[in-house]
Write an enzyme that holds these catalytic residues in place. Sequence first.
Site, short mmCIF file in Angstrom:
data_model
loop_
_atom_site.label_atom_id
_atom_site.label_comp_id
_atom_site.label_asym_id
_atom_site.label_seq_id
_atom_site.Cartn_x
_atom_site.Cartn_y
_atom_site.Cartn_z
N CYS A 273 0.81 -1.22 0.00
CA CYS A 273 0.00 0.00 0.00
C CYS A 273 0.85 1.27 0.00
O CYS A 273 0.63 2.18 -0.82
CB CYS A 273 -0.98 -0.02 1.17
SG CYS A 273 -0.23 0.08 2.82
N HIS A 321 -2.63 1.36 6.92
CA HIS A 321 -2.96 1.26 5.50
C HIS A 321 -3.09 2.67 4.93
O HIS A 321 -3.48 3.61 5.63
CB HIS A 321 -4.27 0.49 5.29
CG HIS A 321 -4.54 0.15 3.85
ND1 HIS A 321 -3.80 -0.76 3.15
CD2 HIS A 321 -5.48 0.61 2.98
CE1 HIS A 321 -4.26 -0.87 1.91
NE2 HIS A 321 -5.28 -0.03 1.78
N HIS A 333 -5.72 1.90 -4.39
CA HIS A 333 -4.82 1.34 -3.36
C HIS A 333 -4.44 -0.08 -3.70
O HIS A 333 -5.04 -0.73 -4.56
CB HIS A 333 -5.48 1.41 -1.97
CG HIS A 333 -6.62 0.45 -1.78
ND1 HIS A 333 -6.85 -0.22 -0.59
CD2 HIS A 333 -7.60 0.03 -2.62
CE1 HIS A 333 -7.92 -0.98 -0.71
NE2 HIS A 333 -8.40 -0.85 -1.91
#
Length: 369
Positions: A273, A321, A333
Amino acid sequence: MGTGKRGLLTAALTVICAVTVLAAPGTAFAAPAPLPVPAPAPTAAPAPGKDLEAVREKLDRLYHDAAVATDAYNGAEEKVRKQSAEIAALTKKIAQGRQRLAELRDQAGAAARDQYRTGGLSPTAQFLLSDDPGQFLDGAGRVLQGQQAAKKLIAEVARAQQDLREYADDAAVRWKKLEADRKARAAARRQIRRQIDTAEKLESRLEEKEKERLAQLEREAAARAQTAWLDTGVLDDADARTSARGTKAVRYATAQLGKPYVWGAEGPDSFDCSGLTSKAWAAAGHPVPRTSQEQWKQLPHVDVKDMRPGDLVIYFDDASHVAMYVGDGRIIHAPRPGRTVTVAGAGSMPILGVVRPDATGPAHGRPDA
């Protein structure tokens, strides 16, 4: 060679060897700080009649724990790169110090040989024995200057020796720390791998229809979260304009759609990520920290209602994240292992906050995402 010199040379060679090891392909480095240990994971397959919703929640926890450890691992790797550069710089200083010390010793040797040629006589004795006392007196000033130069030379030699000892000691300490951290990071990497393996095995034991239903449950959960988020009206007054660099970052992220998630990866063929977001902004000419946690800590915060394309959305209370906002309530993402870089709803996960890498950049128009 004296004991002091042998010790300095030995220390210097040790550090040079250490840096050679650091530069070797495949060398792994370690985190300078303790890394989180993922929570114990179940190893047995779900029992017949299992609750797929419970399985989904369990997988979410497993992958979240792996993401936390991955972010810490990435942060450790970034610090190790800096430590390696520092050791390389120290090694260069040691090499320069050795060269300087050799030059000073050569100068000292020349002075000693000159003294030997004069027989080591005192200036008074040289005056009395001189065939030309007048010429001797003319050179007396130069003798005094020579004595002062000799004192300065001795001081420079001592200073060079001290610097060399300090460089060697500093590099040796840094190398020991790096070696210890390398082992710690290797252990953390094994823990991440076990965590992901457990989740993948849990999914592999499901029947095809169960896998399809599980995927459907994931989509439904994300859709419910996104709808609830949009219903708050948070984007009612959102500004679709972005900066020039924000547009470049969005275009880079968009070009990565479909590439697989791989933990620790930062392109060009796969990403995690924060690898995706950091590379996107680097491509835009504005480097940002490597990890989602550091992005959250170091980059300027903006209100969710004020976010614009190119901003980074940070998720979960532990900032484990990160995604890139691309407008219209959407993000791009790299979700987790087994998934690819994709478009999702910005509110499909719990938002911690939003950061803007180019907070001072002017907004001009919608990105062509």
